[in-house]
Design an enzyme around this catalytic site. Structure first.
Site, PDB file in Angstrom:
ATOM      1  N   ASP A   1      -2.518  -4.491   3.437  1.00 16.95           N
ATOM      2  CA  ASP A   1      -2.654  -4.763   4.876  1.00 16.95           C
ATOM      3  C   ASP A   1      -3.571  -5.942   5.158  1.00 16.95           C
ATOM      4  O   ASP A   1      -4.389  -6.332   4.322  1.00 16.95           O
ATOM      5  CB  ASP A   1      -3.160  -3.514   5.602  1.00 16.95           C
ATOM      6  CG  ASP A   1      -2.109  -2.410   5.625  1.00 16.95           C
ATOM      7  OD1 ASP A   1      -0.925  -2.727   5.401  1.00 16.95           O
ATOM      8  OD2 ASP A   1      -2.469  -1.242   5.856  1.00 16.95           O
TER       9      ASP A   1
ATOM     10  N   HIS B   1      -4.870 -12.177  14.894  1.00 17.64           N
ATOM     11  CA  HIS B   1      -4.005 -11.004  14.830  1.00 17.64           C
ATOM     12  C   HIS B   1      -3.262 -10.852  16.150  1.00 17.64           C
ATOM     13  O   HIS B   1      -3.611 -11.455  17.147  1.00 17.64           O
ATOM     14  CB  HIS B   1      -4.837  -9.749  14.564  1.00 17.64           C
ATOM     15  CG  HIS B   1      -5.485  -9.762  13.210  1.00 17.64           C
ATOM     16  ND1 HIS B   1      -6.312  -8.748  12.802  1.00 17.64           N
ATOM     17  CD2 HIS B   1      -5.440 -10.649  12.196  1.00 17.64           C
ATOM     18  CE1 HIS B   1      -6.738  -9.018  11.570  1.00 17.64           C
ATOM     19  NE2 HIS B   1      -6.231 -10.168  11.196  1.00 17.64           N
TER      20      HIS B   1
ATOM     21  N   TYR C   1       1.477  -4.524  13.148  1.00 15.11           N
ATOM     22  CA  TYR C   1       0.387  -3.764  12.527  1.00 15.11           C
ATOM     23  C   TYR C   1      -0.421  -3.014  13.570  1.00 15.11           C
ATOM     24  O   TYR C   1      -0.780  -3.558  14.606  1.00 15.11           O
ATOM     25  CB  TYR C   1      -0.518  -4.715  11.738  1.00 15.11           C
ATOM     26  CG  TYR C   1      -1.478  -4.011  10.827  1.00 15.11           C
ATOM     27  CD1 TYR C   1      -1.017  -3.065   9.916  1.00 15.11           C
ATOM     28  CD2 TYR C   1      -2.846  -4.282  10.880  1.00 15.11           C
ATOM     29  CE1 TYR C   1      -1.899  -2.407   9.065  1.00 15.11           C
ATOM     30  CE2 TYR C   1      -3.731  -3.632  10.034  1.00 15.11           C
ATOM     31  CZ  TYR C   1      -3.253  -2.695   9.133  1.00 15.11           C
ATOM     32  OH  TYR C   1      -4.127  -2.045   8.299  1.00 15.11           O
TER      33      TYR C   1
ATOM     34  N   ARG D   1      -3.430  -1.471  13.422  1.00 14.56           N
ATOM     35  CA  ARG D   1      -4.905  -1.501  13.463  1.00 14.56           C
ATOM     36  C   ARG D   1      -5.336  -2.894  13.884  1.00 14.56           C
ATOM     37  O   ARG D   1      -5.424  -3.806  13.066  1.00 14.56           O
ATOM     38  CB  ARG D   1      -5.500  -1.129  12.101  1.00 14.56           C
ATOM     39  CG  ARG D   1      -5.264   0.325  11.736  1.00 14.56           C
ATOM     40  CD  ARG D   1      -6.026   0.771  10.511  1.00 14.56           C
ATOM     41  NE  ARG D   1      -5.647   2.134  10.157  1.00 14.56           N
ATOM     42  CZ  ARG D   1      -4.692   2.435   9.289  1.00 14.56           C
ATOM     43  NH1 ARG D   1      -4.028   1.483   8.677  1.00 14.56           N
ATOM     44  NH2 ARG D   1      -4.394   3.697   9.024  1.00 14.56           N
TER      45      ARG D   1
ATOM     46  N   ASP E   1      -6.114  -6.264   7.238  1.00 13.40           N
ATOM     47  CA  ASP E   1      -7.497  -6.073   7.658  1.00 13.40           C
ATOM     48  C   ASP E   1      -8.439  -6.047   6.455  1.00 13.40           C
ATOM     49  O   ASP E   1      -8.030  -6.244   5.319  1.00 13.40           O
ATOM     50  CB  ASP E   1      -7.628  -4.783   8.485  1.00 13.40           C
ATOM     51  CG  ASP E   1      -7.083  -3.562   7.746  1.00 13.40           C
ATOM     52  OD1 ASP E   1      -6.826  -3.664   6.530  1.00 13.40           O
ATOM     53  OD2 ASP E   1      -6.903  -2.513   8.392  1.00 13.40           O
TER      54      ASP E   1
ATOM     55  N   GLU F   1     -10.014  -3.621   5.022  1.00  9.33           N
ATOM     56  CA  GLU F   1      -9.703  -2.545   4.071  1.00  9.33           C
ATOM     57  C   GLU F   1      -8.576  -2.999   3.142  1.00  9.33           C
ATOM     58  O   GLU F   1      -8.605  -2.772   1.938  1.00  9.33           O
ATOM     59  CB  GLU F   1      -9.283  -1.301   4.857  1.00  9.33           C
ATOM     60  CG  GLU F   1      -9.323  -0.011   4.073  1.00  9.33           C
ATOM     61  CD  GLU F   1     -10.730   0.539   3.894  1.00  9.33           C
ATOM     62  OE1 GLU F   1     -10.903   1.356   2.989  1.00  9.33           O
ATOM     63  OE2 GLU F   1     -11.641   0.143   4.630  1.00  9.33           O
TER      64      GLU F   1
ATOM     65  N   GLU G   1       0.803  -1.230   0.000  1.00  5.66           N
ATOM     66  CA  GLU G   1       0.000   0.000   0.000  1.00  5.66           C
ATOM     67  C   GLU G   1       0.833   1.277   0.000  1.00  5.66           C
ATOM     68  O   GLU G   1       0.463   2.259  -0.615  1.00  5.66           O
ATOM     69  CB  GLU G   1      -0.942   0.014   1.217  1.00  5.66           C
ATOM     70  CG  GLU G   1      -2.091  -0.962   1.094  1.00  5.66           C
ATOM     71  CD  GLU G   1      -3.011  -0.904   2.295  1.00  5.66           C
ATOM     72  OE1 GLU G   1      -3.211   0.196   2.832  1.00  5.66           O
ATOM     73  OE2 GLU G   1      -3.521  -1.959   2.693  1.00  5.66           O
TER      74      GLU G   1
END
Length: 814
Positions: free
Chosen positions: A82, A330, A285, A287, A84, A86, A9
């Site tokens: 990533d 996670h 990470y 988030r 997640d 998104e 990203e």
């Protein structure tokens, strides 16, 4: 050309990863999302299973074009966005937009940017998880539908240019509800008794408190009277061991809260700094709603703790996530290498890393051990006992590294509130000597207004939003002007203190500042109007349980348990009907409130939302004579402004005197109170009330401002007074009419001539014109029919891409 194209990203992440992979890999960045829903009303077709129409924004076309060429030349494309939802959606957008093939595309995820993690991910690729994609799509579509359908309702029924959002509206409601709790709150006074003793040796002093409070000053005074001749003794002693365990490692929410308390960071800043640390390979990470640590991480932490602090300080701990919908696979936020106690970087990065490292390492350390002592002190003339407590640390454990803060810590006062750190040696039956005793008037406190971090905590408790949405939600409600984060001055309040010393009682009235706020979130008047309108007409949108239920449904879609289009259909039907009904039947909302009658004109005085914000009005719109208006001042609200305060606003603008034969007028403008004199404006300092400011004070302000302006001007050119060298924020510059000219490096200010100014001004001006000319030339060049055909082809491709864009439907779990 490399055999493998790996797409991440961000460019920072690409740079870090490229160093870990061999020459067979080319690592490129998509710079986040490469396409989004079109901005028009036809972005989502609600009649065709919520099909979406996408476009590649103009600023991403060059990126997409480059990635397409590289993907075509590579044998395998690795999508490494990533981990997640998104990130999964970004991988899907890349797959669709770049025209990738299933057999030559691999999806990889990792929660830390380290060589072992990247190589492990390459060894364990998977396909795009369409359940995660559909969960993200459901959120995106639902939020777009809410925004696009609610906003026009607000334009028509409240005020133009307003907008609404699903999670944002709930966040605003929380802040409005809390503000109303504060407004309704009535402080109740009571008297707190604190006594100071010693054992006969003055150095052996300690403090004791009466466990309950007295409602009136008379009762408190009676208690002190009774203690004048009393004897005091240790009635009982209780000593027991106590332990304190460390907090779990950080999740997104707890990191935002603790960085706010300890570092003073806003939620958005915390996430920006954490993103940089993650992309540089410093932390995992950022988030995440999991407090889980991998076996590798706990082993590394154990090694570091035993090495740095000793074996006794280590204790293996496994934390369980309480947040509903949290993904245990996670990890919590932790350093990638526990051996790195500190890092290189800017000040913010160093401080946030230090916080993350300490919290994570402390989570794997032993409890702190204490010995707590509670002593009860009898009073010979009263039935009540005073209580004294002390605490002695026997083993610091995790406190050697880290101590967790709380929101309550931020509001603590230190006037007799703290406990004894330890008590002197005491024995049961021992007589103690009273030095002094205070009965201090104390008031109950209203509920605390939200800080950004406290709001995140509340949203998380209610199950609203997810780690990726907290920061954008808080930024959005402030950017829309529904909420402001600011400091507000408190007001003075008197309180009584009675003191018993040497068998004499004295009483004094003291003053304290109460209600001062720092970095708290306040609703604006327009935020309150919008909130009330939504609560009245769209209960579901701002209902806490409903919003949390929607989040659970997104989780179910992510696990393949719910069909995403079914979930949207169930929501959209009733919501769309509410929108239509509100447009047709709802009254306009402006929170208008009658305050009284103007004693001079006999006309009604009211307060409401106007075109440019909240205002007070004398008279009605249908009066022959035009109504008079005055804007509310900072800190004033439609709900709480009084008739007296409103009438004060009409005293401005007011003339305060004459200076240099010209009138001085004080008024309030868009940027606050100011003085107008001879067509110039001078801001009033915060500590001066525009209604009370005197002629002498205004003259002083004008003179001081002029002096500052003189000091700012280094030199004026004789050839043209409009050309002058001034001292700016970043050093000297030339102001030449409307142009601000940079002074070339190494140029001595004293040596600059007017010819130099003209030369630099000429060189500065044509640049802008040259750009315009160049643009026009380019446009003319592109005009031939051949190019126009090419443009048509691009549009057709876009339409084809749109057709492909609808997500694969989730298969219901059997």
């Amino acid at each position: 050309m490399a055999k493998n194209l790996l797409i991440v990203e961000s460019p920072a992440k690409a740079k870090t990863i490229e160093g870990y992979l061999g020459k067979d890999f080319l690592v490129k960045s998509s710079y986040g999302h490469i396409r989004d829903l079109v901005k028009t009303d036809d972005a989502i077709d609600t009649d065709k299973d919520f099909q979406q129409k996408y476009e590649v924004p103009s600023d991403k076309k060059a990126v997409v074009s480059e990635l397409k060429k590289l993907a075509k030349a590579a044998e395998t494309v690795w999508l490494a966005s990533d981990e997640d939802r998104e990130g999964e959606a970004i991988s899907w957008h890349l797959f669709e937009t770049l025209g990738l093939k299933d057999e030559s595309t691999k999806r990889i995820v990792f929660h830390e940017i380290t060589k072992p993690a990247i190589l492990k991910a390459i060894e364990n690729p998977r396909k795009i998880d369409y359940n995660l994609v559909n969960a993200q799509q459901a959120r995106r579509v639902l939020d777009r539908l809410v925004g696009f359908e609610l906003s026009p309702v607000l334009w028509k029924k409240v005020k133009p240019s307003l907008s609404a959002g699903r999670v944002q509206s709930v966040a605003v409601r929380l802040i409005v509800d809390r503000e109303r709790e504060v407004i309704r709150f009535n402080a109740e006074a009571s008297f707190r008794i604190v006594a100071f003793f010693h054992t006969g040796k003055v150095k052996d002093s300690f403090k004791a408190e009466l466990p309950h409070r007295f409602a009136t000053e008379a009762e408190a005074k009676q208690f002190l009277d009774d203690c004048k001749t009393a004897e005091f003794a240790v009635k009982s002693l209780e000593t027991k061991p106590a332990k304190r365990a460390p907090a779990a490692p950080f999740t997104t929410s707890t990191l935002q809260q603790e960085a706010s308390r300890k570092l003073g960071f806003s939620v958005a800043r915390t996430m920006q700094v954490a993103q940089r640390l993650y992309e540089a390979g410093r932390i995992t990470y950022m988030r995440t709603d999991s407090v889980n640590l991998s076996d590798t991480a706990t082993e590394a932490a154990e090694k570091e703790i035993r090495s740095a602090y000793g074996d006794r300080y280590h204790k293996l701990r496994k934390y369980k996530t309480k947040t509903s919908g949290a993904q245990e696979a996670h990890e919590a936020i932790r350093p990638t290498y526990f051996s790195e106690h500190s890092i290189e970087g800017d000040a913010a990065e160093k401080r946030l890393y230090d916080l993350i490292w300490k919290r994570a390492i402390a989570s794997q350390m032993s409890e702190a051990e204490f010995e707590k002592t509670l002593a009860k002190i009898s009073i010979s003339t009263r039935k009540e006992d005073l209580s004294a407590s002390g605490e002695v640390m026997k083993f610091d454990g995790f406190l050697k590294v880290y101590f967790e803060s709380t929101d309550e810590d931020q509001d603590q006062t230190n006037d007799e509130e703290s406990d004894n750190s330890l008590l002197p040696p005491l024995t049961t039956g021992q007589a103690v000597v009273l030095k002094s005793m205070n009965a201090t008037e104390r008031f109950t406190r209203p509920p605390a207004r939200y800080t950004e971090a406290a709001l995140v905590k509340k949203l998380e408790e209610l199950g609203i939003g997810r780690p990726s949405t907290y920061a954008p939600t808080i930024s959005t409600i402030q950017n829309r002007g529904y909420v402001v984060k600011e400091e507000r001055e408190g007001r003075s309040r008197d309180y009584r203190v009675l003191t018993l010393e040497n068998a004499e009682i004295s009483a004094v009235t003291k003053t304290e500042i109460t209600g001062a706020e720092k970095g708290k979130m306040f609703p604006t008047d327009i935020g309150i109007v919008v909130n009330d309108f939504l609560v009245e007409h769209f209960k579901g949108i701002v209902d806490f349980n409903f919003t949390a239920k929607v989040e659970k449904e997104f989780d179910e879609i992510a696990h393949g348990l719910t069909e995403w289009t079914d979930m949207l259909r169930e929501f959209y039907g009733p919501f769309h009907s509410e929108v239509q009904n509100t447009l047709e039947n709802a009254e306009r909302a402006n929170n208008e409130r009658e305050l009284g009658v103007d004693p001079v004109s006999g006309k009604p005085v009211s307060v409401r939302i106007g075109k440019f914000g909240p205002l007070v009005q004398i008279g009605a719109q249908d009066d022959e004579e035009k109504p008079r208006f005055a804007s509310l001042r900072k800190g004033q609200m439609i709900e709480t402004i009084t008739f007296e305060d409103a009438m004060e606003l009409f005293k401005l603008p007011k003339k305060v005197g004459v200076f240099e034969e010209k009138e001085m007028t004080v008024a309030i403008g868009r940027f606050g109170p100011y003085i107008r004199h001879d067509s110039s404006f001078y801001s009033l300092p915060k500590d001066l009330d525009p209604l009370d400011v005197t002629e002498e004070e205004c003259i002083q302000i004008i003179k001081e401002k002029r002096q500052k302006d003189i000091e700012k001007v280094i030199r004026v050119f004789d050839e043209n007074p409009e050309a002058q060298i001034e001292q700016g924020r970043w050093g000297p510059f030339i102001r030449f009419g409307k142009q601000n000219l940079k002074i070339p490096k190494g140029t001595e200010v004293e040596q600059i001539t007017y010819e130099d100014v003209l030369k630099w001004a000429e060189a500065d001006a044509p640049k802008g014109k040259a750009k315009v000319t160049a643009k026009k030339a380019t446009t003319t060049k592109k005009a031939p029919a051949k190019k126009a055909t090419a443009a048509k082809k691009t549009t057709t491709t876009k339409a084809t891409t749109t057709k492909k864009a609808a997500p694969v439907k989730a298969t219901k779990a059997k």
